[in-house]
Design a protein around this motif. Structure first.
Motif, PDB file in Angstrom:
ATOM      1  N   MET A  25     -22.136   8.155   3.402  1.00 19.18           N
ATOM      2  CA  MET A  25     -21.469   8.750   4.567  1.00 19.18           C
ATOM      3  C   MET A  25     -21.981  10.150   4.878  1.00 19.18           C
ATOM      4  O   MET A  25     -21.223  11.090   5.019  1.00 19.18           O
ATOM      5  CB  MET A  25     -19.955   8.724   4.352  1.00 19.18           C
ATOM      6  CG  MET A  25     -19.412   7.312   4.458  1.00 19.18           C
ATOM      7  SD  MET A  25     -17.653   7.249   4.630  1.00 19.18           S
ATOM      8  CE  MET A  25     -17.136   7.421   2.946  1.00 19.18           C
ATOM      9  N   VAL A  34      -6.317   6.028   6.616  1.00 19.00           N
ATOM     10  CA  VAL A  34      -7.689   6.547   6.475  1.00 19.00           C
ATOM     11  C   VAL A  34      -8.476   6.273   7.750  1.00 19.00           C
ATOM     12  O   VAL A  34      -9.115   7.166   8.313  1.00 19.00           O
ATOM     13  CB  VAL A  34      -8.391   5.903   5.265  1.00 19.00           C
ATOM     14  CG1 VAL A  34      -9.897   6.118   5.332  1.00 19.00           C
ATOM     15  CG2 VAL A  34      -7.844   6.454   3.974  1.00 19.00           C
ATOM     16  N   TRP A  35      -8.405   5.049   8.237  1.00 18.66           N
ATOM     17  CA  TRP A  35      -9.188   4.724   9.439  1.00 18.66           C
ATOM     18  C   TRP A  35      -8.691   5.526  10.631  1.00 18.66           C
ATOM     19  O   TRP A  35      -9.483   6.079  11.391  1.00 18.66           O
ATOM     20  CB  TRP A  35      -9.096   3.231   9.760  1.00 18.66           C
ATOM     21  CG  TRP A  35      -9.654   2.354   8.693  1.00 18.66           C
ATOM     22  CD1 TRP A  35     -10.819   2.560   7.990  1.00 18.66           C
ATOM     23  CD2 TRP A  35      -9.082   1.148   8.172  1.00 18.66           C
ATOM     24  NE1 TRP A  35     -10.992   1.552   7.082  1.00 18.66           N
ATOM     25  CE2 TRP A  35      -9.955   0.675   7.167  1.00 18.66           C
ATOM     26  CE3 TRP A  35      -7.935   0.408   8.464  1.00 18.66           C
ATOM     27  CZ2 TRP A  35      -9.706  -0.501   6.451  1.00 18.66           C
ATOM     28  CZ3 TRP A  35      -7.692  -0.754   7.759  1.00 18.66           C
ATOM     29  CH2 TRP A  35      -8.564  -1.197   6.760  1.00 18.66           C
ATOM     30  N   MET A  89     -17.362   2.121  10.646  1.00 23.59           N
ATOM     31  CA  MET A  89     -16.774   3.262  11.357  1.00 23.59           C
ATOM     32  C   MET A  89     -17.547   4.576  11.244  1.00 23.59           C
ATOM     33  O   MET A  89     -17.810   5.211  12.267  1.00 23.59           O
ATOM     34  CB  MET A  89     -15.320   3.446  10.942  1.00 23.59           C
ATOM     35  CG  MET A  89     -14.417   2.501  11.715  1.00 23.59           C
ATOM     36  SD  MET A  89     -12.690   2.799  11.416  1.00 23.59           S
ATOM     37  CE  MET A  89     -12.508   4.465  11.976  1.00 23.59           C
ATOM     38  N   PRO A  90     -17.935   5.012  10.041  1.00 24.04           N
ATOM     39  CA  PRO A  90     -18.605   6.318   9.973  1.00 24.04           C
ATOM     40  C   PRO A  90     -19.820   6.405  10.893  1.00 24.04           C
ATOM     41  O   PRO A  90     -20.091   7.452  11.475  1.00 24.04           O
ATOM     42  CB  PRO A  90     -19.022   6.420   8.509  1.00 24.04           C
ATOM     43  CG  PRO A  90     -18.102   5.528   7.782  1.00 24.04           C
ATOM     44  CD  PRO A  90     -17.770   4.407   8.716  1.00 24.04           C
ATOM     45  N   LEU A  93     -15.465   9.026   6.411  1.00 23.41           N
ATOM     46  CA  LEU A  93     -14.053   8.650   6.437  1.00 23.41           C
ATOM     47  C   LEU A  93     -13.249   9.713   5.697  1.00 23.41           C
ATOM     48  O   LEU A  93     -13.735  10.319   4.741  1.00 23.41           O
ATOM     49  CB  LEU A  93     -13.830   7.311   5.736  1.00 23.41           C
ATOM     50  CG  LEU A  93     -14.342   6.057   6.419  1.00 23.41           C
ATOM     51  CD1 LEU A  93     -13.938   4.830   5.614  1.00 23.41           C
ATOM     52  CD2 LEU A  93     -13.800   5.950   7.837  1.00 23.41           C
ATOM     53  N   SER A 119      -9.425   9.257  10.414  1.00 18.46           N
ATOM     54  CA  SER A 119     -10.846   9.574  10.512  1.00 18.46           C
ATOM     55  C   SER A 119     -11.271   9.734  11.959  1.00 18.46           C
ATOM     56  O   SER A 119     -12.243  10.423  12.259  1.00 18.46           O
ATOM     57  CB  SER A 119     -11.683   8.470   9.867  1.00 18.46           C
ATOM     58  OG  SER A 119     -11.331   8.341   8.524  1.00 18.46           O
ATOM     59  N   SER A 170     -14.724  -0.255   7.266  1.00 25.28           N
ATOM     60  CA  SER A 170     -14.987   1.050   6.662  1.00 25.28           C
ATOM     61  C   SER A 170     -16.473   1.373   6.662  1.00 25.28           C
ATOM     62  O   SER A 170     -16.869   2.533   6.700  1.00 25.28           O
ATOM     63  CB  SER A 170     -14.492   1.085   5.217  1.00 25.28           C
ATOM     64  OG  SER A 170     -13.178   0.644   5.136  1.00 25.28           O
ATOM     65  N   ILE A 219     -10.384   5.041   0.152  1.00 28.45           N
ATOM     66  CA  ILE A 219     -10.394   3.683   0.696  1.00 28.45           C
ATOM     67  C   ILE A 219     -10.690   2.666  -0.406  1.00 28.45           C
ATOM     68  O   ILE A 219     -10.088   1.599  -0.486  1.00 28.45           O
ATOM     69  CB  ILE A 219     -11.393   3.575   1.877  1.00 28.45           C
ATOM     70  CG1 ILE A 219     -11.302   2.233   2.546  1.00 28.45           C
ATOM     71  CG2 ILE A 219     -12.804   3.835   1.466  1.00 28.45           C
ATOM     72  CD1 ILE A 219     -10.102   2.074   3.392  1.00 28.45           C
TER      73      ILE A 219
END
Ligand code: HEM
Ligand SMILES: [Cu+2]
Lengths: 588, 221
Positions: free
Chosen positions: A568, A369-370, A305-306, A313, A373, A302, A320
Motif C-alpha cells: 500500500m 476500515v473501508w 481500494m487503495p 487503508l 479509508s 481491500s 483488516i
C-alpha cells in the motif's frame, strides 16, 4: 550441480499442444480462467432457475414451455408443480452457493493471482491443482445431470436437511437418484475444495519470493490464505457428513433417520437416528461456508481500494487482516444460530447467540476500515472501485438484518420467512457477486491483455446496483410481514395481498438479469476487440502488475523478484511498485 | 514526513528457497541422489501437515457424530471388539518402527555411508508388507463381525464400527501408495529426503490415529 539449476528458477517447461495448454493444463493461470468460466456458466444457469421460480411466484399459472419439455412430470404443460418449484430452488441454491460463490472469487481469481502476487512461478502442487478443477467440473456435471433424470433434481434445499434428504424416493420426486447425484456432486466438490485449499496454503507458506514477508503480502493473498484454512477445516466436516447421508440412503444405516418415521403412509425401516445431528454437522460446515464465500470478497475489495483511492487503508494491513482472521475463527463457533427453532435446547440458543453477536464486531471493523479509508481520499471512480463500493453497501444492508436474526426471540418470528432469504442474498450472494465483478473489471486486463469498456462497465454497475436493491429490500420487507420462505405460491390469506410486491420483485429480477447481458457483451467483445492493456493500467503496486499482460508462462519471464515493502505505497497520484526500493513514499 | 528507508530483505538466503516452485524440480546431477540438498521449507512436508489437519477435523466430526448419536439413542448396546484388532495394532506399530529403520538407511545411503540401495529398500518393503498385513487384519475383523450377524446397518454400534475402521483403512491404503511412490523414487535414485519425511509423517500419524480410534471404539462401541 543441483544448486545452479535451482537458481535459474526452472519450472515445468511450457506445455505444447492444445490439450496440454488449454484443457488438461497444470498452469495455475489457465486453471484460474477455467474456474472463472465454469462459475460464469454456473451463474447463468442459476440465474435462469431463479427467473423460473420468480415467474411462477408472480404468475402461478404462467406457462414456461421449456420447463414442460425438460420435465413432463415436474411441469406438465409448462406449469410447475410445488415439488418442481422446490427442485428448482434446491438447484439454484446449490449451484450458486457452491459452484459460483465458493468457486469464482477463491478458486478462480485466487488460482490466477495468488502465485503471481507472492512472486512464485506456479502453485506448490500444479498437478493437484489441475485435479481440483476437473473434480469440480465432474461435480458440476453431476449436479446438472439431475435435471435430465426422470424424477428431476432433489427438493430438499441446498441445506439438504435429513430425514427428508436421507430416506430415498419415498420422500418425493427427486429424492431418489436426484438426491444421490446431489450427494455425490457435493462430495466431489468437497474433495476439490480440500485439494485447492491445501495448494493455496502451501503456496503461500513456502513459495513466497525474496523479501515477501507475511506483512508485505497483497491483501487479497492474505484473504485467500485465511480463507483456505477456513475452507480446509469446514469442507473436512462436510465430506464425512455427505458420507453419512449417503450411507443412510444407500446402505440402510440410521445416522439421521429416527425410528417410527412415516413417509407417504410407509413406515421407514430405520430407528434411533438424529435429524438434529445432521443440522449440527451441516451448519458446522454451513456457517463457515458463508464466510468462505465472503472472505475472498473482503480480500478483493481491500486489495482494489487503495489503488483507486490512492492511499493506504486505515490501519494498514494489520487491522483488516486481523479482522479477517477473527471472522474466520469465530465462524466456527456460531453455527447454532441457524437452529434456534429446530428443537434444540433454548439454553444452547443463548450459547450460540452470544458469539453470533461477537462476530459482528470484526465484520463491522472491516466495514469501518473501508469506509474511513475513503475519507479525504482522491478517489478515482473506475468500475472496479464502483463495484467495491457497491459491495460495501450491500454488505452493510444485509448485515443489519443479521442483528435481528442473531437473537432467538426475534428470530423465532423471522426464521423461515423471506427476510432470511433477503438477508443472505445481500450479505453473501450479491455482496460476493459484486466483489467478483470488482475483481473481474480489475483483473481482466491482466488475465486477457485487453481493457474492458468503462462506459458499459459503469452502466452495468448502476443497473445491477439498483436492481439488486429493488429485489432484495422488497424481499426482506415481505419477510417482515411473515411471507414464508420456500413456498411456491401465496397460499395463506395474509400472503395474498403481497402479490403486487411479488410481481414487482419478479420484474426487477428479470431486468436485473437482462442487465447482465451488458456485462456478457462487454466481456466477450473486449476479449477480442478491446484495446490492448498496458502492464499496469491502474497504477497499482502489487506483483501481478509487475509483469506483462497476460503474464508469460513462468509469470515473470525468468526474473527473480525482490520485494522491498508492503503493497500500500500510495500517496495521491504517486505509487511505488513492491519491487522498487525507492524510499519516497511512507505507506504501509 | 520522515522518509522511511526500506529495509533490505532480512530473511537469510540459506534457509529459503526462491525457485518459485519449492525447488521440487531440481534435477539431481546425473540422477545421483547424493547431491540433492534439502531446504528447510519444503512443500511436500508442509502439504502433509496441512492434509493431516483436515483429516483430524474429519475424524473429529465423526467422533462428535458418534457422541451425539449415542446420546439420543435408547438401548445403546455394546459389541465386543474382534480380538484380532489388538494384535493388528502391534502390526501397525511395528510398521512405524521399520519405517524409521528405513529412514536411517536412506540417510546413510544418501550420505554415501551405505553403498547398497537394497538395504533401505528392504526396510521399506517390510513396512509395506506390514501395512498390507494390517489391512488384511482389519478385513478379518470385519469378517468376524459378519459371522456374528453384525453388518453395517444392523445397529448403530456396528454402523460406527464399520465407518471408523473403513475410513481409517482407506487412509492406510493412501499411505501404502505413498510408500510405493517413495520406493520407486529410491529405485531411480531420485528420492529427496523431504519426500521420505512427508510420507513418514503421514504414516506415523495414521498409526497414532488408529490408537485413538481403538480407544474410542473400545470405550464407546
Ligand atoms: C452481521 C453479521 C451476521 C449475523 C449476525 C447473521 C445472522 C444470521 C442468522 C441468525 C441466521 C439464521 C436465520 C434463520 O434461519 O432464521 C442467518 C442466516 C444466514 N446468513 Fe447470516 N448473519 C450475518 C452475516 C452474514 C454473512 C456475512 C453472510 C454471508 C457471507 C451470511 C449468510 C447467511 C446465510 C446464507 C443464511 C441462511 C442460510 C439458510 O438458511 O439457507 N450472514 N444469519
Ligand atoms: Cu450463520
Amino acid at each position: 550441480m543441483a544448486e545452479t539449476t535451482a537458481h535459474a528458477a526452472v519450472h515445468h517447461a511450457p506445455p505444447q499442444g492444445f490439450i496440454r495448454k488449454y484443457i488438461f493444463s497444470i498452469d495455475h493461470k489457465v486453471i484460474g480462467i477455467q474456474y472463472t468460466t465454469l462459475s460464469l456458466v454456473a451463474a447463468f444457469i442459476g440465474m435462469v432457475l431463479s427467473w423460473a421460480m420468480r415467474i411462477h411466484l408472480a404468475w402461478p399459472n404462467a406457462h414456461i414451455p421449456i420447463l414442460g419439455w425438460l420435465s413432463p412430470n415436474g411441469a406438465p404443460g409448462g406449469v410447475m408443480t410445488p415439488e418442481y418449484y422446490l427442485s428448482l430452488m434446491t438447484m439454484h441454491g446449490t449451484i450458486m452457493a457452491f459452484f459460483v460463490l465458493t468457486a469464482a472469487p477463491m478458486a478462480g481469481y485466487g488460482n490466477f493471482m495468488l502465485p503471481i502476487q507472492v512472486g512464485a512461478a506456479d502453485m506448490a502442487f500444479p498437478r493437484l491443482n489441475m485435479a481440483s478443477f476437473w473434480v469440480t467440473f465432474i461435480g458440476f456435471l453431476l449436479a446438472c445431470a439431475t435435471f435430465f433424470i426422470p424424477d428431476g433434481p432433489p427438493l430438499s434445499g441446498w441445506t439438504a436437511y435429513a430425514p427428508l434428504s436421507a430416506v430415498g424416493s419415498v420422500a418425493g420426486p427427486g429424492q431418489g437418484w436426484g438426491q444421490n447425484l446431489w450427494g455425490l456432486s457435493i462430495a466431489l466438490f468437497c474433495v476439490a475444495s480440500l485439494l485447492g485449499s491445501l495448494n493455496f496454503i502451501v503456496t503461500t507458506l513456502d513459495l513466497r519470493t525474496k523479501g515477501m514477508k507475511l506483512s508485505r503480502m497483497a491483501l487479497s493473498t492474505w484473504a485467500w490464505f485465511i480463507n483456505a484454512w477456513v475452507s480446509l477445516l469446514a469442507f473436512a466436516v462436510l465430506l464425512p457428513t455427505c458420507l453419512l447421508l449417503v450411507l443412510d440412503r444407500l446402505a440402510g444405516t440410521s445416522f439421521f433417520i429416527p425410528g417410527g418415521l412415516v413417509f407417504n403412509d410407509q413406515l421407514q425401516p430405520h430407528s434411533g437416528g438424529s435429524p438434529l445431528l445432521f443440522q449440527h454437522l451441516f451448519w458446522f460446515f454451513g456457517h463457515p461456508e458463508v464466510y468462505i464465500i465472503i472472505l475472498p470478497a473482503f480480500g478483493i475489495v481491500s486489495h482494489i481500494m487503495p489503488t483507486f483511492i490512492r492511499k493506504p487503508l486505515v490501519g494498514g494491513w494489520k487491522v483488516i487482516t486481523f479482522a479477517e482472521i477473527a471472522v474466520g475463527t469465530l465462524s466456527f463457533v456460531v453455527w447454532g444460530h441457524h437452529m434456534f427453532v429446530s428443537g434444540m435446547s433454548p439454553y444452547m440458543a443463548m450459547v450460540f447467540s452470544v458469539p453470533t453477536l461477537f462476530i459482528t464486531i470484526p465484520s463491522v471493523i472491516a466495514v469501518l476500515v473501508w469506509v474511513f479509508s475513503l475519507y479525504g481520499a482522491n478517489i478515482r471512480f473506475d468500475t472496479p472501485l464502483l463495484y467495491s463500493l457497491g459491495f460495501i453497501s450491500l454488505f452493510i444492508t444485509g448485515g443489519i438484518g443479521g442483528f435481528f436474526l442473531a437473537q432467538p426471540s426475534t428470530d423465532s418470528y423471522l426464521h423461515a420467512t423471506s427476510f432470511v432469504v433477503g438477508h443472505f442474498h445481500f450479505t453473501m450472494g450479491l455482496s460476493a457477486i459484486f466483489a467478483t465483478f470488482a475483481g473481474f473489471y480489475y483483473w481482466f486486463p491482466k488475465m486477457f491483455g485487453r481493457m474492458l469498456n468503462e462506459k458499459l462497465g459503469k452502466l452495468h454497475f448502476w443497473l445491477s446496483f439498483i436492481g439488486v436493491y429493488c429485489v432484495f429490500i422488497t424481499m426482506q420487507l415481505t419477510g417482515m410481514t411473515g411471507a414464508v420462505r420456500r413456498y411456491s405460491a401465496l397460499v395463506d390469506d395474509f400472503m395474498v395481498p403481497l402479490l403486487p410486491a411479488y410481481r414487482f420483485m419478479t420484474i426487477a429480477a428479470l431486468l436485473l438479469g437482462a442487465a447482465q447481458l451488458i456485462f456478457l457483451y462487454n466481456a466477450i467483445w473486449s476479449r477480442f476487440k478491446g484495446p490492448k492493456a498496458p502492464d499496469n493500467p491502474w497504477g497499482a503496486t502489487t506483483l501481478e502488475w509487475d509483469t506483462t499482460s497476460p503474464p508469460p508462462f513462468d509469470n515473470f519471464g525468468g526474473r527473480q523478484l525482490i520485494v522491498y515493502h508492503g503493497p500500500m505505497q500510495y500517496d495521491g497520484e504517486k505509487s511505488e511498485m513492491q519491487t522498487s526500493p525507492a524510499p519516497s513514499i511512507a505507506g504501509t | 514526513m520522515a522518509t522511511t528507508i526500506p529495509e533490505p530483505p532480512r530473511i537469510s538466503d540459506r534457509l529459503r528457497d526462491y525457485s518459485g516452485n519449492g525447488g521440487k524440480n531440481w534435477i539431481p546431477a546425473a540422477g545421483n541422489a547424493r547431491v540433492l540438498q534439502d531446504r528447510r521449507f519444503n512443500p511436500a512436508q508442509t502439504g502433509i501437515w496441512v492434509a493431516l489437519a483436515a483429516i483430524t477435523m474429519s475424524f473429529a466430526a465423526l467422533t462428535s457424530a458418534l457422541v451425539v448419536r449415542q446420546g439420543v439413542s435408547v438401548g445403546w448396546g455394546h459389541i465386543t471388539l474382534p480380538p484380532i484388532l489388538f494384535s493388528n495394532t502391534f502390526v501397525l506399530l511395528a510398521s512405524s518402527v521399520t519405517l524409521e529403520f528405513a529412514r536411517r538407511r536412506v540417510t546413510s545411503y544418501a550420505r554415501g555411508i551405505e553403498s547398497n540401495k537394497a538395504v533401505p529398500m528392504g526396510w521399506l518393503a517390510a513396512t509395506l508388507f506390514l501395512g498390507l498385513l494390517f489391512i488384511a487384519g482389519q478385513y478379518t475383523a470385519w469378517l468376524q463381525l459378519k459371522s456374528q450377524g453384525l453388518y453395517l446397518a444392523t445397529n448403530t454400534n456396528s454402523s460406527f464400527f464399520y465407518l471408523f475402521t473403513g475410513v481409517h483403512a482407506a487412509h492406510i491404503l493412501g499411505g501404502l501408495l505413498g510408500l510405493v511412490y517413495v520406493m520407486s523414487k529410491l529405485h531411480r535414485s531420485v528420492l529427496r529426503r523431504s519426500t521420505f519425511a512427508a510420507c513418514a509423517q503421514y504414516w506415523h500419524f495414521m498409526d497414532a490415529l488408529w490408537l485413538y480410534l481403538l480407544l474410542l471404539l473400545w470405550t464407546r462401541i
